[in-house]
Structures are given as structure tokens and as C-alpha cells.
Design an enzyme around this catalytic site. Structure first.
Site, PDB file in Angstrom:
ATOM      1  N   GLU A   1       5.753  -3.423   0.769  1.00 27.93           N
ATOM      2  CA  GLU A   1       5.692  -3.083  -0.660  1.00 27.93           C
ATOM      3  C   GLU A   1       4.907  -1.789  -0.755  1.00 27.93           C
ATOM      4  O   GLU A   1       3.677  -1.798  -0.836  1.00 27.93           O
ATOM      5  CB  GLU A   1       4.989  -4.200  -1.442  1.00 27.93           C
TER       6      GLU A   1
ATOM      7  N   CYS B   1       1.735   0.747  -8.817  1.00 26.33           N
ATOM      8  CA  CYS B   1       2.857   1.205  -7.985  1.00 26.33           C
ATOM      9  C   CYS B   1       4.064   1.502  -8.862  1.00 26.33           C
ATOM     10  O   CYS B   1       4.894   2.342  -8.522  1.00 26.33           O
ATOM     11  CB  CYS B   1       3.196   0.156  -6.934  1.00 26.33           C
TER      12      CYS B   1
ATOM     13  N   GLY C   1       0.840  -1.201   0.000  1.00 29.43           N
ATOM     14  CA  GLY C   1       0.000   0.000   0.000  1.00 29.43           C
ATOM     15  C   GLY C   1       0.868   1.242   0.000  1.00 29.43           C
ATOM     16  O   GLY C   1       2.042   1.197  -0.397  1.00 29.43           O
ATOM     17  N   SER C   2       0.303   2.326   0.472  1.00 32.63           N
ATOM     18  CA  SER C   2       0.996   3.608   0.430  1.00 32.63           C
ATOM     19  C   SER C   2       2.149   3.637   1.441  1.00 32.63           C
ATOM     20  O   SER C   2       2.159   2.881   2.426  1.00 32.63           O
ATOM     21  CB  SER C   2       0.012   4.725   0.759  1.00 32.63           C
TER      22      SER C   2
ATOM     23  N   GLY D   1       2.766   2.211   5.371  1.00 33.44           N
ATOM     24  CA  GLY D   1       3.998   1.579   5.846  1.00 33.44           C
ATOM     25  C   GLY D   1       4.568   2.268   7.078  1.00 33.44           C
ATOM     26  O   GLY D   1       5.082   1.615   7.993  1.00 33.44           O
TER      27      GLY D   1
HETATM   28  P1  NAD Z   1      -3.486   2.266   1.202  1.00 34.00           P
HETATM   29  O1  NAD Z   1      -2.201   2.490   1.898  1.00 34.00           O
HETATM   30  O2  NAD Z   1      -4.552   3.278   1.351  1.00 34.00           O
HETATM   31  O3  NAD Z   1      -4.117   0.863   1.675  1.00 34.00           O
HETATM   32  C1  NAD Z   1      -3.462  -0.366   1.472  1.00 34.00           C
HETATM   33  C2  NAD Z   1      -3.939  -1.372   2.489  1.00 34.00           C
HETATM   34  O4  NAD Z   1      -3.427  -1.006   3.771  1.00 34.00           O
HETATM   35  C3  NAD Z   1      -5.459  -1.451   2.653  1.00 34.00           C
HETATM   36  O5  NAD Z   1      -5.830  -2.802   2.814  1.00 34.00           O
HETATM   37  C4  NAD Z   1      -5.714  -0.666   3.918  1.00 34.00           C
HETATM   38  O6  NAD Z   1      -6.881  -1.045   4.599  1.00 34.00           O
HETATM   39  C5  NAD Z   1      -4.482  -1.015   4.736  1.00 34.00           C
HETATM   40  N1  NAD Z   1      -4.093  -0.047   5.766  1.00 34.00           N
HETATM   41  C6  NAD Z   1      -4.063   1.303   5.648  1.00 34.00           C
HETATM   42  N2  NAD Z   1      -3.607   1.848   6.790  1.00 34.00           N
HETATM   43  C7  NAD Z   1      -3.343   0.835   7.637  1.00 34.00           C
HETATM   44  C8  NAD Z   1      -2.845   0.759   8.970  1.00 34.00           C
HETATM   45  N3  NAD Z   1      -2.536   1.854   9.650  1.00 34.00           N
HETATM   46  N4  NAD Z   1      -2.681  -0.456   9.520  1.00 34.00           N
HETATM   47  C9  NAD Z   1      -2.963  -1.576   8.837  1.00 34.00           C
HETATM   48  N5  NAD Z   1      -3.463  -1.572   7.580  1.00 34.00           N
HETATM   49  C10 NAD Z   1      -3.648  -0.378   6.985  1.00 34.00           C
HETATM   50  O7  NAD Z   1      -3.133   2.047  -0.348  1.00 34.00           O
HETATM   51  P2  NAD Z   1      -4.108   1.945  -1.602  1.00 34.00           P
HETATM   52  O8  NAD Z   1      -4.681   3.282  -1.908  1.00 34.00           O
HETATM   53  O9  NAD Z   1      -5.029   0.783  -1.458  1.00 34.00           O
HETATM   54  O10 NAD Z   1      -3.073   1.527  -2.757  1.00 34.00           O
HETATM   55  C11 NAD Z   1      -2.273   2.446  -3.454  1.00 34.00           C
HETATM   56  C12 NAD Z   1      -0.878   2.530  -2.862  1.00 34.00           C
HETATM   57  O11 NAD Z   1      -0.297   1.233  -2.784  1.00 34.00           O
HETATM   58  C13 NAD Z   1       0.065   3.347  -3.722  1.00 34.00           C
HETATM   59  O12 NAD Z   1       0.901   4.110  -2.891  1.00 34.00           O
HETATM   60  C14 NAD Z   1       0.868   2.290  -4.455  1.00 34.00           C
HETATM   61  O13 NAD Z   1       2.133   2.731  -4.915  1.00 34.00           O
HETATM   62  C15 NAD Z   1       0.988   1.243  -3.402  1.00 34.00           C
HETATM   63  N6  NAD Z   1       1.251  -0.076  -3.968  1.00 34.00           N
HETATM   64  C16 NAD Z   1       2.514  -0.586  -3.812  1.00 34.00           C
HETATM   65  C17 NAD Z   1       2.823  -1.810  -4.393  1.00 34.00           C
HETATM   66  C18 NAD Z   1       4.209  -2.381  -4.295  1.00 34.00           C
HETATM   67  O14 NAD Z   1       4.362  -3.557  -4.579  1.00 34.00           O
HETATM   68  N7  NAD Z   1       5.214  -1.621  -3.908  1.00 34.00           N
HETATM   69  C19 NAD Z   1       1.838  -2.533  -5.082  1.00 34.00           C
HETATM   70  C20 NAD Z   1       0.564  -1.992  -5.183  1.00 34.00           C
HETATM   71  C21 NAD Z   1       0.286  -0.752  -4.620  1.00 34.00           C
END
Ligand code: NAD
Length: 522
Positions: free
Chosen positions: A274, A308, A252-253, A257
Site C-alpha cells: 500500500e 495517501c 508507506g512510500s 516499496g
Molecule cells: P515511509 O515509507 O517513510 O515509512 C513507512 C514504514 O516503512 C515505516 O514503518 C518505516 O520504518 C518502514 N520502512 C521504510 N523503509 C523500509 C525498508 N527499507 N524496509 C522495511 N521497512 C521500511 O512512509 P511514511 O512517511 O511513514 O508515510 C507516508 C507515505 O506512506 C506516503 O507515501 C503515503 O502515500 C504512503 N501511504 C500509503 C497508504 C496506502 O494505503 N496506499 C496509506 C498510508 C500512507
């Protein structure tokens, strides 16, 4: 057709649409009972294609996390004793089930996330590919035998199952990310608890149903080997906090992380992160410009800029800037934007209104920093204001500042001129994220320099290919604010196992390492 947001018609009516009906038919065909997506007052799931309601799902309460991890932990105690090639048989069956479901699951990805049909099916193909990879791996999990300084001793490494693996996934690869983790975790001997994005619970339910069929065919897998937690970020947070979860693989974002990593560090759990990317490409004077143009267009505009690995920054040598950039501007103006199920549309919707707003804020900031913006307007489709289609934006920037430095999860490509390769590499590396990067060049020295220790600092560095669209055979992930995790191929499996170094003495003596003497007068 483009229109300002103010002139768009209001959201369409609540009567079941063809999109909703199609999603329900797909869910049923994939084995998801419709009552799971028709929970009164449940979490609403909308299709970014039209903004229509696809279903309402019940979110699991936080207390569910403990119960699910309880069961996963019991499953671990049994699964770790199953021989790895037998564990691979489950993954082989999962691959078979995914093959059978490929078209339908791909279509559901399109309806729930807005990817083109080809990208939706491509995502499922990636799941199949990682299953194939993991099946082979299940007969190759191996450790080293090492030279020991002591006579009649043997030293070796053994790899053992690690424990419960928590998977938190992002909306933009709603099913593939689970499979990258699950296929490896299963052959490595770990149960998987999956917390998908709250934006994509339907494809998660469908994937879970597919996995249940593989488990049923396998026969004797322990209960709770693969489980699903539908919830918001607090559910993810509870999973992160559970001390029995040995590894959390979180995609995720970077903001996510930053919240997750310190908690895992505090309890010394393993983190596979990731996170976001801010990926760049360099176009050198010798580049094949036709090839570069196609590579840039797919990497920057494909998946509506919501990968991503999407290309977000482009550094063009000053000698070719006035040849390449006008061609790119024309490509941006002419690319088909709209419902990606219709032929000719290569750019589908943004996931939601918040993504559109973030895109506009970044473009405003770019203008304020002296950037010239081409594109970026709202594109009107039959869905009206209920869906967010945006023409991809190409922004010519005078300096590498402001919004250029951060990932905006939308189709914006910032373009800058450069003079020397050193300068271009420095710009490539001058952001927090370190996921993916490319150089377009026919100059061997430039290409080798870019992939060398003094070149790109990213986890992925390509030559004459855009930064997006990795194959599963390689290790996938990035450095710095991308989190440092590696998934999928190569030796990524090691994250899912614990390593033990074993020294075995088959002599009658007890020589100590480093020649240490400790002679008891006993
Ligand atoms: P997001 O960070 O909003 O959410 C991702 C996941 O994390 C969701 O399931 C969400 O519920 C969970 N989450 C959020 N905050 C959390 C916390 N504090 N504790 C535990 N879980 C939590 O991301 P998004 O909008 O769904 O996806 C887009 C982002 O993901 C972009 O930044 C993109 O670059 C990144 N991404 C990275 C990769 C990679 O492999 N590096 C792959 C796909 C997406």
C-alpha cells in the site's frame, strides 16, 4: 498569522508541557506503563502540534525480530486450528475494547500525529468498523465447489490460514492500518507482528495495550499472537527478510516499496503493498460546483495533505476554470491553519521539518516550471519554529510536468485546465502512482466513462466525491507504483489465506483428467 521561518522564535523549553502531560495521562489511561515512554537516551517522540517531546522509547534490537517471529510462528501452529468463528470472538472483543478506548486513543493520535480531534477519533472508528466487518467474515470464509469433468468426483477450493503476517505501517494512519490487517489476519488464522512507523510508537504502544486486554478476556489465545516491534526501518527490513513471515503487508512510500518488494519476491513471500498516491480529480462542465468545491477542499487540505489519498492534481474544464479556481484560491487563503484542537482550524501541522522542506522544494520546482503559487507559507503559532504549520498551497500550472508528477506528502494542489474528457483522463493516468481518483460531473456518460475500462486506471475511482476518505467495506489500494495491494473490505481477506484446490474421487475408477490413458499392466 504567517511568518517567514527566519523570524520564528526558537523551540520552547524542555519543561513538561500540557501536551506532554496530556499524552502521559492518556497513555496511562490506555494501559501503557510510563516507563515504556521514558527510556533514558531512547528514541525521541515529538508532537507535531508543538514540537515538544512526548517521550523516549526504547528501540528493540534487530535480534528481537527473530525472537518475536519465533513466538509468532508457534502461535500460528495453534491459532490455525482454532475454528474461524471462535477466532472472530477475539476480534469482537478487540472491537469492544476499541469502543471503550475510542476517545482516548483518538486524542493520542491527535497529539502524536497532529490530526484534528475528529480525524483522530475517526481513525479509531475505522478500527472499530473493520473489527465488525471481520467478525462477520469469520463465519463467511468460503471456497467454491466447482464442476469436475470426472464422474463421481468432487472438486472444491478450501482456504487455510497462511502463516505469520508482518505489518509495516506509515505515520499518517498510525493505528488504523494495523487494524485493517490485524482484524482480517486474526480471523483468517494468522498471527501478526507489527512494525509501526518510528514517528508514531506511542499510539502503537497504546493500541498494543488495548489488544492485550482483548486477548486477556478471550482467555486461551496462544502467546505471541499479536506482537509489536518498535524500531526503525532496519527492524522492518529484518521482518521482511525473515523466511517464516509468510505475508508482509507494507504501507508507506513508493521508495519503501521499492526496497521491500524485491526482497519478498526473492524469497517468494506474499507482498501486500500500500504505497504512495498522486491522486487527481476532474471537474467537468456540468459539475455541481458548490459540491465540487467542498469535496476538493476536504480532499486536498484535510489532514494537512498527509493522506495517501489526498487530492494532489485537479483538472478543471476550461469553460468553468475562471469560475471555480478563484473560489478555491479564496478558500485556500481563508482556511484556518493551526493547532487543530482549536475551533476553526481545519489544517493542522506537517509531521516534521523534513515535510516542510519537501513542500518548499516542490513549490520552488513548480515556480521554476512556470506555476503560479497561492499560499504555501509557514504559519506561526504559539509553538514557534518547533512546529511546522503551512498554509496549503494551490498551484496553477501551465503544464503537467515537474513536481506534478510525483507525490509530495504535503498540502499542495496542482491545478490545470483541460479541454476534452479524453485529455483529462489521460492526465489522470499519466503518473506512476495509481491509488485514487474522482470526477465531478452530472453527465451520466462522463461518469460512466470515468469508472469504465477506458477511464481512470486507479484502484479507487469516485464520482461526485473527492478521492480521499474511503469506507472499510470496499477493498482499499491502488495500482502501478501504489503497489497493487488490497486491504480492508470486499474479498481482501484472501491475501491472508492460502487456497487449496481439492479433488475427491468417490468412485471405484481412476479416470485421469483430459482423458489421458496410463494403464499399467500390473
Ligand atoms: P515511509 O515509507 O517513510 O515509512 C513507512 C514504514 O516503512 C515505516 O514503518 C518505516 O520504518 C518502514 N520502512 C521504510 N523503509 C523500509 C525498508 N527499507 N524496509 C522495511 N521497512 C521500511 O512512509 P511514511 O512517511 O511513514 O508515510 C507516508 C507515505 O506512506 C506516503 O507515501 C503515503 O502515500 C504512503 N501511504 C500509503 C497508504 C496506502 O494505503 N496506499 C496509506 C498510508 C500512507
Amino acid at each position: 498569522m504567517t511568518a517567514s521561518l527566519a523570524s520564528l522564535p526558537a523551540s520552547s523549553s524542555a519543561t513538561p508541557s500540557s501536551v506532554t502531560a496530556q499524552a502521559h495521562a492518556l497513555l496511562q489511561a490506555l494501559g501503557v506503563p510510563l516507563d515504556q515512554v521514558q527510556a533514558e537516551g531512547g528514541w525521541p517522540v515529538r508532537s507535531p502540534l508543538t514540537g515538544e517531546l512526548l517521550g523516549q522509547v526504547a528501540l528493540q534490537p534487530a535480534s528481537a525480530v527473530t525472537a518475536v517471529v519465533d513466538q509468532a510462528q508457534r502461535a500460528f501452529l495453534a491459532w490455525r486450528e482454532v475454528p474461524a468463528p471462535r477466532r472472530g470472538e477475539l476480534v469482537r472483543l478487540l472491537g469492544e475494547e476499541l469502543r471503550a478506548a475510542k476517545t482516548q486513543l483518538g486524542q493520542l493520535v491527535t497529539l502524536e500525529v497532529g490530526k484534528s480531534p475528529s480525524e483522530g477519533e475517526g481513525e479509531v472508528q475505522e478500527m472499530i468498523d473493520i473489527c465488525d466487518f471481520a467478525v462477520g467474515l469469520s463465519r463467511q470464509l468460503h471456497g467454491l465447489t466447482l464442476a469436475t469433468e470426472r464422474a463421481q468426483h468432487r472438486m472444491m477450493e478450501t482456504w487455510h490460514p497462511l502463516g505469520v503476517c508482518g505489518v509495516i505501517s506509515a505515520f499518517n494512519f498510525p493505528v488504523a492500518v494495523w487494524s485493517w490487517n490485524a482484524a482480517l489476519a486474526l480471523v483468517c488464522g494468522d498471527p501478526v507482528v507489527w512494525k509501526p512507523s518510528e514517528k508514531t510508537p506511542l499510539t502503537a504502544l497504546a493500541t498494543h495495550a488495548i489488544a492485550q486486554r482483548a486477548l486477556a478476556r478471550f482467555g486461551d489465545a496462544p502467546e505471541g499472537l499479536l506482537s509489536l516491534l518498535i524500531g526503525e526501518r532496519d527492524t522492518g527490513a529484518d521482518l521482511v527478510d525473515d523466511p517464516r513471515v509468510a505475508l508482509v503487508s507494507a504501507t508507506g512510500s513508493t521508495a519503501m516499496g521499492r526496497a521491500v518488494a524485491p526482497k519478498l519476491a526473492a524469497r517468494f513471500a506474499r507482498a501486500l503493498l500500500e504505497l504512495g498516491g498522486n491522486n487527481a480529480a476532474i471537474v467537468a462542465p456540468s459539475a455541481d460546483l458548490d459540491l465540487a468545491l467542498r469535496g476538493i477542499a476536504f480532499a486536498a487540505m484535510g489532514t494537512a495533505g498527509q493522506r495517501c489519498t489526498t487530492l494532489r492534481r485537479l483538472f478543471v474544464h476550461e469553460s468553468i476554470y475562471d469560475t471555480l479556481v478563484p473560489r478555491l484560491v479564496r478558500a485556500y487563503a481563508s482556511v484556518g491553519v493551526g493547532d487543530p484542537r482549536e475551533p476553526g482550524n481545519l489544517v493542522g501541522p506537517l509531521i516534521d521539518e523534513a515535510a516542510w522542506q519537501a513542500m518548499q522544494q516542490a513549490l520552488d520546482a513548480a515556480r521554476a516550471a512556470g506555476g503560479t503559487v497561492h499560499g504555501g507559507e509557514r504559519v506561526l503559532t504559539a509553538a514557534g519554529a518547533a512546529a511546522c504549520y503551512a498554509r496549503p498551497a494551490l498551484v496553477e500550472m501551465p503544464t503537467h510536468t515537474g513536481p506534478v508528477l510525483h507525490e509530495t506528502f504535503a498540502p499542495i494542489l496542482y491545478v490545470l485546465r483541460y479541454q476534452t474528457l479524453d485529455e483529462a483522463i489521460a492526465l489522470n493516468n499519466a503518473v506512476g502512482a495509481g491509488l485514487s481518483s474522482s470526477i465531478f460531473t452530472l453527465n451520466l456518460r462522463e461518469a460512466e466513462r470515468f469508472v469504465s475500462a477506458t477511464g481512470s486506471d486507479c484502484g479507487i475511482a469516485n464520482v461526485n466525491i473527492g478521492p480521499s476518505g474511503a469506507e472499510i467495506g470496499g477493498a482499499f489500494g491502488g495500482e502501478k507504483e501504489t503497489g497493487g495491494g488490497r486491504e480492508a473490505g470486499s474479498d481482501s481477506w484472501k491475501a491472508y489465506m492460502r487456497r487449496a484446490t481439492n479433488t475427491i474421487n468417490y468412485s471405484t475408477e481412476l479416470p485421469l483428467a483430459q482423458g489421458v490413458k496410463f494403464d499399467l499392466d500390473a
